[in-house]
Every structure is written in C-alpha cells, then in structure tokens.
Design an enzyme around this catalytic site. Structure first.
Site, PDB file in Angstrom:
ATOM      1  N   ALA A 172       0.858  -1.183   0.000  1.00  0.00           N
ATOM      2  CA  ALA A 172       0.000   0.000   0.000  1.00  0.00           C
ATOM      3  C   ALA A 172       0.888   1.224   0.000  1.00  0.00           C
ATOM      4  CB  ALA A 172      -0.932   0.000   1.214  1.00  0.00           C
ATOM      5  N   GLU A 209      -0.800   2.682   6.963  1.00  0.00           N
ATOM      6  CA  GLU A 209      -0.844   3.769   5.974  1.00  0.00           C
ATOM      7  C   GLU A 209      -1.548   4.997   6.534  1.00  0.00           C
ATOM      8  OE1 GLU A 209       1.110   3.290   3.626  1.00  0.00           O
ATOM      9  OE2 GLU A 209       1.280   1.120   3.816  1.00  0.00           O
TER      10      GLU A 209
END
Length: 882
Positions: A269, A305
């Site tokens: 990600a 993230e």
C-alpha cells in the site's frame, strides 16, 4: 528501461537544493497511450546559493514536448533535455519564476507500475520512491515540499471517477464527452506522496468525527460488486483514526480520506496524502475469501498507511537515507495498534517470528545494511525488513529506555517541533534527549551499525552471600563495509524466578544500571550482581524481546521448562518453549544428514504438550507454541553447510514424535476448539481456529492419512479452515487422490477470484520436495496464471523461492536455474518486482558446497545478462560480493 549500473548515492554528499519550490499546479489530460501532463512550477533561488547555478530537474524515460518560462516559450539555448533530466540556465538571482513543463506519457505501456500507469481500465500512480519523475520533470526528492493543485481531464464514460490528494475543489463537464475535477492539498508535501486515480469503481462511504468535532468523509473505492468486501477495511480505518487520537493525540487534517484498491501494484500500500492506494489483497475480505491472517493484515496495513499521515506525511524524510524515520516509526505504531486490538503477547510473538525469519538473515548476509544506510545505488532496494522491522525495534527500545511517559513526551515534542518539515534521524533522537534529559549517543549506534548483536550470558549463584552474578558479553558481527563495531546500548528486560515459579525481587543490583526490570548492557563485557536472592534463581533475559539480539545463554531443559510454565511474560514463556525446541531440531537435522535416528528430548515434548493442553493459556498463544521454528529458522541457527533435505526430514521427524506423544491431546483440541454461528474475524475466534488447525496438523502426522484433512476441507465454512486443510493435503499427501480432488475443487470454486487463486498457486508452490519444480513450471502454463500481475508472480515464483527450501534448493541446482530464468524475464517488465524476488538468494553462502556452487552459477548467469536493470544488478552484485 534504465540499464546503467546506477550512480552510488552517499549520505555525506547531501546538500539542500539550490532552488525552493513554492507551489505545484498539475493538469492531466488522460489518455491510455498519450496522456498529456502540464506542470506549472514556481521556484525561487535559495538565499546564499550560486547565483549562476542552473536548475536541474529529474526525469525517467521522459520526452519534453513543451517548456515555458514565465508563460513564454523558452529559447532552446537556455535548456538541455534528456530522458533523465531537464537543465534550465540563466535564471533570476532572487525573484520567483515559473516553469511550465509539458510531457506526454503512455500509461498503458508502463509495466514497471511506477509513475502513472493504467491497468484493468484504471489509471493509478505509484510515486515512492522515485516514480514522480516518470510523470514530469521535477526536483524529485523528499526534502522538496510544496502545496499541490491538480486538475484532471478525462473521458467521462470511461473515467467517471477522478481523484487526487487533498480536498475536492469541484468539477464539471469539459467539452464533448469529457469532464474535469480539481483537487487542492494545502499541506506541503514531497512528490513521492502525489497520487492520482481515475476510472470506474464502486465506493463504500462512511464518516468519522474527530476529537475536535470535525466530520471527515471516508471513502474506499473497489471494483464494482466488491463493495461488501471493504466493510472490514472501513472498520479498521475508523478504529485506527480513533486510536491515533487517543494514543498519540494525532487528529486527521483534511475533509476527506480515501482508499483505492487496485489489483496490479508493486507494494502492499502507499500512504499518499489523503488518497491511499492499496494492493487489493489488503482491502478486500469476507469469510469466503479471506483467512484470519488476511483480516489481521488488512487491519495492520490500513492502520500503517493511515498512521503515516503524521509519521511520514506531515513530518517526512529529509532524504531517502532517513527512510526508517517514517517506515520504522510507523511500523512501531501499527504494531502497538494491533497489540491493543488483539493479544499483545501473541502479536509480539508473531512480530518476532517475522523479524527472525526475514530481518535476521538479511542482517547476517550480503545484503546487510544499517537501519540508516550511508550509501545506495537503487533506493527501491532499501525498502527492506531492516528499515521497516528493525527500525521499529529501535523505536521500541527508545520506549523501553525512557518509559511510557518519557516516550510520549519525546513523541509530542517531535510532532510539535517538526510539523511540516523534512527531517533526519538526528532530529528525531534529539527530541527524546531533550524531553528526557538522557544522552542517547551510544544508543544511536543502532541506527548506524548493521548486524544482529550476539549477547552471551552466564550466571552463578552464591547461596552464602544471597547473591546472583550475571556476566554478559556483546559482539556485533562484521558486515559489508563495517568490519568492526562499537558496543551498543542494549536494554534487556530481565526477571528472576524461584524454582516454585514465584518472581524474586533483588534488594539491589551492582555493576549495571537496572531499573524497571530493565538491565542496561552498555559495555563490551559487563557483570551485574543481584543481591537479596534467597534461592538459586531461574533467569529470564530479553523478555518481550526488548532488544533485537541473538542470545546465547546455556540453560538446562528443566529451567526452560520452569519458565515455560511459570513466566508471567507470555512472550518469554513462548521463547522458553522455542529454546527447548531448537536444540532438538538442530540435532535432528544433523542426525538426519548423517543417517542417524532422530530422537527428541522427553522434557521438550512433555512441556510442549502440557502447554498445548493448558486451558489457562489463550488458544492463540497455544497455537503459536505448537508452531515449531521453521526450516529457515533451523538453517539460520545451524549457521552454514546447510542441507535443506536433512533439515526438512529432521523437522518432520520431530513433528511426528510430538504428534504421536500428544495424539489424545490434539484429538481433544480438534474437537473442542470450534466456533459456532456466523464467522467472526475477532481475535478470540481466530485463536480458536488457529489452535484447532494446529491440532489438525499434528493429527495428520500421527495418523499418516489424508482422511481427516480431506474431511476438514469438505466441512470448512470459511477460508481459514479451507486453505489450512488444503495446505495439509498438498504438503503432506501431494500425490493422493484426496489432494488432487481438493485442489481441483478449490480451483473450480474460486477461479473468478484472483486473491483466492493466489492462495491456490502459493499452496502448491510450497509443496516440499524436488518434484515441485515440475509442478511450478506446469502451473505457469495454467490459464489462470498471469505473468504481468505482481501478486500472481509472488504467489507462485516468490513462494517457491522464499518458502520452499527443499523444492527450490534441489541438489541438482535446477531450482536456482529456474529462478535465474524467471528473474531475467520479470526484469524486462518490472525491475522492482524482479529485484525483490531475487533477494530469496541472499543466504546462498550458507548452503552445503554443491548447492552453494549451483546457486552461485545461477547468480553469475543473471549478472552477465545484457540490459539488466539497475534494480536487479544492484541486488545480484551485492549478493555475489558479500
């Protein structure tokens, strides 16, 4: 493709840019093969810089199609443009100026998946570390921060969705069949955090109210029809946002937070400001397609993230040498989040297993480098477990050294002092020094010295004096570029236990700092004397893995068994079981190689089975206890001259003896550890399934028939149980009719689900034995195999190379030659993916001589190939040289 050998970049050569970037305005006219990019960049010369210096902007495979200076076409005599750079001369000494740069790029042909690419009808970007220079000429480095305004123009029917970073400014029609959208990110950011996504996707929407009362819109975009599978990711996002407010006081700072899931992605990600782009395997989940491990990974990576919003985005890296400052720090934060959401002890065990299986071999091999390296040739190759996982451990040690309150004060100061800046490791450490008053100069060696320290311990008890003496010695092995090392500051969490299991508290300690049950080892050798010890203690060192070290401490099986039964730190209890297991596994490997019978020590077997049956322990912990050290763990501990076949045979023999001795216990656990009702991915339910499946594994060894695993496969109502049963069938009974039937059933049932078919490929790639290479080759011809998809390549080729020592490490060397062919093939499309799979060869020197020679020949074949990418050349040369 860049095929040069790569310029070596040195930390010592860092200097600020000559020009300050004030703002960025981007306009994209999207087209599958001819996307026009207009970049309007406003600069001024940095005070004190050479007034005659030109500006040099980075590029990668670019073609300049237009260049304006203050909106006037620039005379060609004032600039030079190549695919790799744009140099503009005769610039103002102090006044701001504007460059308008136009490039035309081909997203459809971008198989590197770096920069702007198009896959499955979706436009997507990946700009970390140096992907933005594949979009336009730019000062593409992390210390160049500016606010971005982005305008996106595209065909309305093909691309109803137009996304970028920041807050949405608005959109409208734009001529026949087209429309546009405008975005503004007010927070200055480096180019690596830029993101753009366009296409036709479904969306899951929610809101989150911050601690100051602001409402934030949350959106997760997925392929149409997959929206229900994003529900868990949305829940994990909201829990992450709340946790970061409560634990670190960090509030989200935009009006909208978006996640986009794509199927073709080189990484897990990417934390682009306000618009995270994810590999869809870390977003999509439901009981039919996702295992408990998948749910846990989604929770962790969504959190990771999101946490980057402050540790990486609001405060970013001055240069790529400081990568651990955002990645290691954020891994620590996501580890803490997951520990609070689940079982802290079980999570810590999983973290250390991963560290030892991935980072320790990296630290001990040719690819070893410090947490903060001082040189690199290809920055993509430094997204490593050393930077991420060891970097996290260094942060954890700071928290151990300073305590909960001291660590929080240091983090608060870091956020206050450096918000909006691009900073260094020194800046980070200085905040903790200033907040605590503690000198961390020696401790900072953890950032600068590669290698895993070896701590050797010995103890003696003086009954007459009522004292226990602990002698410690540390050694940090040589590594590439660092032949000798200085002593580290190693915080060792330590406790003493009596033979009855009770903890012994010393009245005082001489010879070393000891506070809060942490002993500080700072010298090369050190002796600590614990007073007020009324009976011979059993010592537990490095509890909760307080320092990422190898520990050599000779303890009797009886003492380890006491710790395994009585330690109050459950990680240390697991470590005691592991310390009982390893000597048996190492001896089994040696005996198997010499053709001797494998016989396990009774204390080890009895203690392990007792732990499995101990109902006072949570099921997830017991499942971890039953998961013996892996074949790669055994190879690492053996140190060299390794025979993968002997290691495998010896470990299987140990499993068989445990299975036979504990058959009744395992049968009872298999019957008792059931979950009822609808599938729930919560930690408690996952723990029950983990222990039940561990019992099934041992029963397959005791019963030596596929019948029970096939029955479990047929009865499974969730992917965790289904894939585990299939793995047992394939790995234990690969040639059975039951296995063939189960593999075919699995494929037919999930042929349309790429993420599940990845599991099907991976399970078969991991089947032990020399015959698996033939199976892997055949699977590459399967219609479901897609060479251009990174997930599919990792599932088959990556699993075979990283996780199948006997299949990959065939004595005839065919596994290594197969990998060489695959690396050269992948490198032509996706150098980053090729380089990462090639790191599976990092421990080739530890093999026995015949296999090592075959491995070396395969590496030389790769090295001698024409048109090798910088990514792969960097890895292969370091692997051969180390």
């Amino acid at each position: 493709m860049r095929t040069d050998t790569g310029q070596v970049i040195h930390l010592a050569d860092y200097r600020p840019t000559d020009f300050v970037l004030e703002r960025v305005d981007l306009t994209f006219e999207l087209d599958p093969t001819e996307t026009k990019v207009e970049a309007r960049l406003i600069f001024h010369r940095r005070p004190g810089c050479d007034p005659a210096a030109p500006i040099v902007l980075d590029g990668d495979e670019l073609t300049l199609s237009g260049l304006l200076f203050d909106q006037v076409e620039l005379d060609p005599s004032r600039y030079d443009a190549t695919p790799e750079s744009l140099t503009v001369r005769n610039l103002p000494e102090s006044a701001p100026f504007e460059l308008t740069i136009t490039t035309v790029i081909n997203p459809e042909a971008n198989t590197k998946l770096m920069g702007l690419y198009r896959t499955g009808g979706i436009y997507c970007t990946q700009c970390e570390a140096e992907g933005f220079r594949r979009i336009t000429y730019f000062p593409d480095r992390p210390d160049v921060l500016a606010p971005f305004t982005v305008n996106i123009i595209a065909d309305k029917d093909a691309n109803p969705l137009l996304l970028s970073n920041g807050n949405f400014l608005g959109g409208a029609g734009y001529g026949p069949g087209k429309h546009f959208a405008a975005w503004f990110d007010p927070h200055p950011k480096p180019s690596y955090l830029f993101a753009l996504v366009a296409g036709d996707l479904g969306v899951v929407e929610d809101t989150f109210t911050t601690m100051s009362g602001r409402e934030v819109v949350l959106k997760i975009y997925v392929e149409h029809g997959k929206e229900p599978r994003a529900a868990y990711a949305m829940d994990a996002l909201k829990r992450s946002m709340k946790w970061d407010e409560e634990r670190f006081g960090r509030e989200y700072d935009l009006d909208i937070f978006m996640i986009v899931a794509v199927s073709d992605f080189n990484m897990g990600a990417m934390e682009n400001k306000g618009l995270n782009v994810f590999n869809d395997k870390y977003v999509l989940a439901d009981p039919e397609i996702a295992t408990d491990a998948d749910y846990a990974n989604i929770e962790t990576i969504i959190a990771h993230e999101y946490f980057h919003n402050w540790t990486g985005n609001r405060i970013t890296c001055r240069d790529w040498f400081q990568l651990c400052l955002k990645e290691g720090l954020t891994v620590y934060r996501d580890h803490e989040f997951s520990s609070d959401q689940r079982s802290r002890a079980v999570k810590r065990i999983a973290e250390v297993r991963h560290l030892k299986s991935e980072q320790f071999p990296e630290d001990g091999g040719p690819l070893a480098h410090p947490v903060r390296p001082t040189t690199y040739r290809e920055i993509n190759n430094f997204y490593t477990t050393t930077v991420y996982e060891k970097g996290s451990e260094v942060t954890r040690m700071i928290a151990t050294l300073l305590g909960k309150d001291g660590f929080k004060k240091g983090m608060d100061l870091y956020f206050d002092r450096h918000d909006g800046e691009a900073v260094t490791i020194e800046d980070f450490v200085k905040c903790f020094e200033d907040a605590s008053g503690r000198d961390l100069t020696q401790f900072s060696l953890w950032y600068h010295q590669a290698g895993t320290p070896l701590v050797t311990a010995s103890g003696s008890y003086d009954a007459a004096a009522g004292s226990f003496t602990l002698s410690l010695e540390q050694m940090i092995p040589a590594s590439p570029g660092q032949p000798s090392k200085e002593p580290m500051h190693i915080p060792l969490s330590l406790a003493l236990f009596g033979e009855n299991g009770g903890k012994i508290e010393p009245t005082s300690v001489d010879g070393a700092e000891y506070a809060g049950e942490v002993l500080h080892l700072t010298g090369r050798t050190q002796t600590a004397v614990f007073h007020g010890i009324g009976s011979r203690p059993v010592v537990s060192i490095n509890r909760s893995f307080s320092a990422p070290i190898n520990l050599h401490f000779d303890q009797s099986p009886a003492d380890l068994a006491r710790l395994a039964r009585h330690e109050t730190d459950h990680f240390a209890r697991w470590q005691a079981l592991t310390d009982l297991a390893l000597p048996n596994l190492l001896k089994a490997a040696r005996d198997a190689r010499e053709g001797k019978p494998v016989v396990c020590e009774a204390t080890f077997v009895e203690t392990l089975i007792a732990a499995a049956a101990d109902e006072s322990l949570e099921p997830a912990f017991r499942a971890q206890a039953l998961a013996l050290p892996s074949e790669s763990d055994i190879a690492r501990e053996l140190g060299g001259n390794n025979d993968p076949d002997a290691i495998h045979f010896g470990r299987q023999a140990v499993l068989k003896q445990i299975a036979d001795a504990g058959k009744d216990v395992f049968a009872g656990l298999y019957a008792a550890m059931t979950t009822t009702g609808d599938f729930n991915p919560d930690a408690k339910s996952a723990g029950l399934r983990a222990l039940r499946n561990s019992a099934l594994t041992y029963l397959s060894h005791a019963e030596e028939t596929p019948a029970r695993a096939k029955a479990a496969f047929d009865a499974a109502n969730n992917m965790t149980d289904l894939s585990h049963a299939l793995t047992i069938l394939a790995h234990r009974f690969p040639d059975s009719a039951e296995t063939s039937e189960a593999l075919a059933t699995f494929r037919d049932r999930f042929a349309e689900n790429a993420l599940v078919i990845d599991k099907w490929f991976a399970i078969q790639a991991g089947i032990p034995g020399a015959k698996t290479l033939g199976r892997v080759r055949a699977l590459m011809d399967d219609p479901l195999f897609k060479r251009t998809n990174p997930n599919r390549m990792r599932s088959l080729v990556g699993t075979f190379a990283f996780a199948n020592p006997t299949g990959f490490g065939r004595a005839d060397g065919e596994g290594y030659r197969f990998l060489a062919d695959q690396i050269l093939d992948i490198d032509g499309r996706n150098p980053q993916l090729a380089a990462r799979i090639l790191t599976s060869m990092r421990s080739w020197r530890s093999l026995e001589p015949v296999r090592a020679d075959h491995a070396r020949s395969a590496l030389i074949e790769i090295e001698r190939a024409a048109d090798l990418s910088t990514d792969v050349r960097d890895i292969v040369e370091r692997t051969l040289k180390g």
